[in-house]
Write a protein that holds these residues in place. Structure first.
Motif, short mmCIF file in Angstrom:
data_model
loop_
_atom_site.label_atom_id
_atom_site.label_comp_id
_atom_site.label_asym_id
_atom_site.label_seq_id
_atom_site.Cartn_x
_atom_site.Cartn_y
_atom_site.Cartn_z
N ILE A 1 0.84 -1.21 0.00
CA ILE A 1 0.00 0.00 0.00
C ILE A 1 0.87 1.25 0.00
CG2 ILE A 1 -1.68 1.32 1.34
CD1 ILE A 1 -2.82 -1.39 2.28
N ALA A 2 1.93 1.25 0.83
CA ALA A 2 2.84 2.40 0.88
C ALA A 2 3.53 2.61 -0.47
CB ALA A 2 3.87 2.20 1.99
N THR A 3 3.87 1.53 -1.15
CA THR A 3 4.51 1.63 -2.46
C THR A 3 3.54 2.20 -3.48
OG1 THR A 3 5.95 -0.24 -1.93
CG2 THR A 3 5.73 0.35 -4.25
N TRP A 4 2.29 1.75 -3.44
CA TRP A 4 1.28 2.27 -4.37
C TRP A 4 1.09 3.77 -4.16
CZ3 TRP A 4 -3.85 4.18 -4.06
CH2 TRP A 4 -4.55 4.15 -5.26
N LEU A 5 1.05 4.21 -2.89
CA LEU A 5 0.93 5.63 -2.60
C LEU A 5 2.20 6.38 -3.01
CD1 LEU A 5 -0.77 5.47 0.93
CD2 LEU A 5 -1.84 6.03 -1.27
N LEU A 6 3.36 5.74 -2.85
CA LEU A 6 4.60 6.37 -3.28
C LEU A 6 4.60 6.63 -4.78
CD1 LEU A 6 7.53 7.28 -2.68
CD2 LEU A 6 8.23 4.92 -3.04
N MET A 7 4.09 5.66 -5.55
CA MET A 7 4.01 5.85 -7.00
C MET A 7 3.05 6.98 -7.34
SD MET A 7 4.32 2.05 -8.68
CE MET A 7 3.07 1.26 -7.64
N ALA A 8 1.98 7.14 -6.55
CA ALA A 8 1.04 8.24 -6.77
C ALA A 8 1.74 9.58 -6.54
CB ALA A 8 -0.17 8.10 -5.86
N THR B 1 4.53 14.34 -8.59
CA THR B 1 5.77 15.12 -8.66
C THR B 1 6.16 15.39 -10.10
OG1 THR B 1 6.52 14.15 -6.57
CG2 THR B 1 8.19 15.16 -7.96
N ARG B 2 5.99 14.38 -10.95
CA ARG B 2 6.38 14.54 -12.36
C ARG B 2 5.45 15.51 -13.08
NH1 ARG B 2 5.13 9.96 -14.26
NH2 ARG B 2 3.41 10.65 -15.58
N VAL B 3 4.13 15.30 -12.94
CA VAL B 3 3.19 16.13 -13.70
C VAL B 3 3.15 17.57 -13.19
CG1 VAL B 3 1.77 14.13 -14.29
CG2 VAL B 3 1.19 15.49 -12.28
N MET B 4 3.58 17.80 -11.94
CA MET B 4 3.64 19.16 -11.39
C MET B 4 5.00 19.81 -11.60
SD MET B 4 0.67 19.89 -10.04
CE MET B 4 1.03 21.23 -8.90
N ASN B 5 5.86 19.16 -12.41
CA ASN B 5 7.20 19.69 -12.71
C ASN B 5 8.01 19.93 -11.44
OD1 ASN B 5 6.86 19.81 -15.55
ND2 ASN B 5 5.71 21.71 -15.35
N ALA C 1 9.80 7.20 0.42
CA ALA C 1 10.74 6.18 -0.09
C ALA C 1 11.67 5.70 1.01
CB ALA C 1 11.54 6.76 -1.25
N ALA C 2 12.14 6.61 1.86
CA ALA C 2 13.01 6.21 2.97
C ALA C 2 12.27 5.32 3.96
CB ALA C 2 13.55 7.46 3.68
N LEU C 3 11.00 5.65 4.21
CA LEU C 3 10.19 4.82 5.12
C LEU C 3 10.03 3.41 4.55
CD1 LEU C 3 8.33 4.44 7.57
CD2 LEU C 3 6.47 5.39 6.19
N ILE C 4 9.76 3.32 3.25
CA ILE C 4 9.60 2.00 2.63
C ILE C 4 10.92 1.23 2.68
CG2 ILE C 4 9.21 0.85 0.40
CD1 ILE C 4 7.13 2.98 -0.20
N GLY C 5 12.03 1.92 2.51
CA GLY C 5 13.32 1.25 2.61
C GLY C 5 13.55 0.67 4.00
N GLN D 1 -2.29 6.67 -14.04
CA GLN D 1 -1.14 5.83 -13.71
C GLN D 1 -1.45 4.91 -12.53
OE1 GLN D 1 2.69 7.72 -13.58
NE2 GLN D 1 3.49 6.26 -12.08
N MET D 2 -2.19 5.40 -11.55
CA MET D 2 -2.46 4.59 -10.37
C MET D 2 -3.43 3.44 -10.67
SD MET D 2 -0.32 6.06 -8.86
CE MET D 2 -0.29 4.74 -7.67
N ILE D 3 -4.40 3.69 -11.53
CA ILE D 3 -5.29 2.60 -11.93
C ILE D 3 -4.50 1.55 -12.70
CG2 ILE D 3 -7.28 1.99 -13.35
CD1 ILE D 3 -8.05 3.34 -10.80
N GLY D 4 -3.55 1.99 -13.52
CA GLY D 4 -2.70 1.04 -14.23
C GLY D 4 -1.88 0.19 -13.27
N ALA D 5 -1.34 0.81 -12.23
CA ALA D 5 -0.59 0.04 -11.22
C ALA D 5 -1.52 -0.92 -10.49
CB ALA D 5 0.09 0.99 -10.25
N GLY D 6 -2.74 -0.47 -10.20
CA GLY D 6 -3.70 -1.35 -9.55
C GLY D 6 -4.09 -2.54 -10.42
N LEU D 7 -4.22 -2.30 -11.72
CA LEU D 7 -4.53 -3.39 -12.65
C LEU D 7 -3.38 -4.39 -12.70
CD1 LEU D 7 -6.21 -4.74 -14.86
CD2 LEU D 7 -5.26 -3.08 -16.49
N LEU D 8 -2.16 -3.89 -12.76
CA LEU D 8 -1.00 -4.79 -12.73
C LEU D 8 -0.98 -5.61 -11.46
CD1 LEU D 8 1.75 -5.77 -13.83
CD2 LEU D 8 2.79 -3.81 -12.68
#
Length: 326
Positions: free
Chosen positions: A31-38, A43-47, A82-86, A278-285
Motif C-alpha cells: 500500500i505504501a509503495t502504491w501511494l509512493l508511486m502516486a 511530482t512529475r506532472v507538477m514539474n 521512499a526512505a520509510l519504505i526502505g 497511472q495509479m489505476i494502471g498500477a492497480g490493474l497490474l
C-alpha cells in the motif's frame, strides 16, 4: 492417548502467527509503495522533479522549511516515503530471517530480492536528480517501482491461507501474459510522461512514434486482460477469490481505458486525471499479479489431485471393484 509433539516440529499456531505477521507487513509495504508511486506521478506532472536540487538532502537539510512550497513538498515527501519504505523493507528481511524456521524456505530469499530492488530504486532516484530527469533513468525508476510492487503482492498472496478448488488450469499463464503486457504498457506511458512526448507530438509532430507505440499497445494489453477474464468466467467451480480478482481486473481495465482517452483528449492538462490514470494502471497490474500467484497455487492443487481420480472403465470391460481406490 494423543501423541506428543516433537520438539523439532514448530507448533501450528506459531507457524500461522509468523506467516500472518509477514503477510501484514507485506500488505502495508504494498500500500505504501502504491501511494509512493502516486506521489511520484504527481511530482512529475507538477514539474517538481527538481524542486530539491540536491540529493539525498533537500537544500542541504532534512526539512527545507524556508524553501517549502507545493513543488518542494511533493519532492521532499516523495523522498520521505521512499526512505520509510526502505526501512520497512529492511525490517521485512530481518523478520523473515528471524522467523525462517516457521516460514516457507523461499521467503527470506524473496525478501532479500525485494531489498535489492528498493536499493536499486534509491540509486535510480538519486540519479534522476543528479542527471536532471534524464528520461531513461526516470522510466527505469518507474519500472523498478512496479517490479517491487509486484514482488510484494506475489509474496503476500503466496503466504495467504488458501484452500483452492484445483480448477484454475492454464488461467495463471494467461494472467501472467496479461500482467507482462500491462507492465510494458505502463513503462511506455512513463516514457511518454518523462519525455513530454504527447506535448511535443501535438505541438511540433515530434516523438509521435513514442505516443503511437503506447496507443497501439493498448490493444494487446486490453485483449490479454479480456481473454483472461472471459476464461475465468467460463471456468466451472473456480475459486471465488479468483473470480473476484478477474472481475476486478476487467473493471480496472475499463476505467484505465476511459481515463487514458480523457487524458489524451485533454493533452495531460489535468494533473489529477493523469495521476489517477497511472495509479489505476498500477492497480490493474497488481490485480493480475495476485491472480497469477493464487492461480499457480490453485493449479498445483489440481495437478496433485488429478492422479487420485479413478480411471474410467475401458471399452473391454469394467475393472473389478477391488481394483478401484476406496
Amino acid at each position: 492417548m494423543a501423541q506428543p509433539t516433537l520438539a523439532s516440529e514448530p507448533a501450528v499456531d506459531a507457524v500461522a502467527q509468523a506467516t500472518t505477521r509477514v503477510r501484514r507487513l507485506l500488505w502495508k509495504l504494498a500500500i505504501a509503495t502504491w501511494l509512493l508511486m502516486a506521489v511520484g506521478s504527481a511530482t512529475r506532472v507538477m514539474n517538481a522533479g527538481l524542486a530539491c536540487p540536491d540529493w539525498p538532502l533537500c537544500y542541504g537539510t532534512l526539512f527545507p522549511g524556508q524553501q517549502m512550497n507545493l513543488q518542494v513538498f511533493l519532492e521532499w515527501f516523495h523522498r520521505l516515503d521512499a526512505a520509510l519504505i526502505g526501512c520497512l523493507t529492511l525490517g521485512l528481511v530481518g523478520l523473515t530471517v528471524w522467523q525462517r524456521r516457521l516460514l516457507p524456505a523461499w521467503t527470506p530469499w524473496a525478501a532479500m530480492f525485494a531489498l535489492g530492488l528498493i536499493l536499486m530504486q534509491g540509486l535510480l532516484g538519486g540519479l534522476t536528480v543528479t542527471e536532471l530527469l534524464r528520461f531513461d533513468i526516470v522510466t527505469a525508476h518507474l519500472g523498478t517501482a512496479l517490479l517491487f510492487f509486484a514482488t510484494l503482492l506475489s509474496m503476500a498472496m503466496l503466504l495467504l491461507p488458501y484452500r483452492g478448488t484445483g480448477t484454475a488450469g492454464k488461467l495463471p499463464w494467461f494472467s501472467l501474459g496479461a500482467a507482462v503486457l500491462i507492465y510494458l504498457q505502463s513503462l511506455s506511458g512513463g516514457l511518454i510522461g518523462s519525455r513530454w512526448a504527447l506535448h511535443q507530438c501535438l505541438g511540433g509532430e515530434q516523438l509521435c512514434t513514442v505516443v503511437n507505440t503506447h496507443v497501439l499497445g493498448v490493444v494487446p494489453a486490453s485483449l490479454g486482460v479480456v481473454v483472461m477474464g472471459l476464461l475465468a468466467w467460463r471456468t466451472p467451480a473456480l475459486h471465488p477469490l479468483l473470480r473476484r480478482l478477474s472481475s476486478t481486473a476487467l473493471v480496472l481495465l475499463a476505467l484505465q481505458i476511459g481515463l487514458g482517452v480523457a487524458t489524451f483528449r485533454l493533452h495531460l492538462q489535468v494533473e489529477l486525471l493523469t495521476v489517477t490514470h497511472q495509479m489505476i494502471g498500477a492497480g490493474l497490474l497488481g490485480t493480475l499479479v495476485c491472480f497469477t500467484a493464487i492461480g499457480v497455487r490453485d493449479r498445483r492443487i489440481g495437478l496433485v489431485a488429478a492422479p487420485l481420480v479413478p480411471p474410467e472403465p475401458s471399452s473391454q470391460g469394467s475393472a473389478p471393484s477391488s481394483a478401484l481406490p476406496v
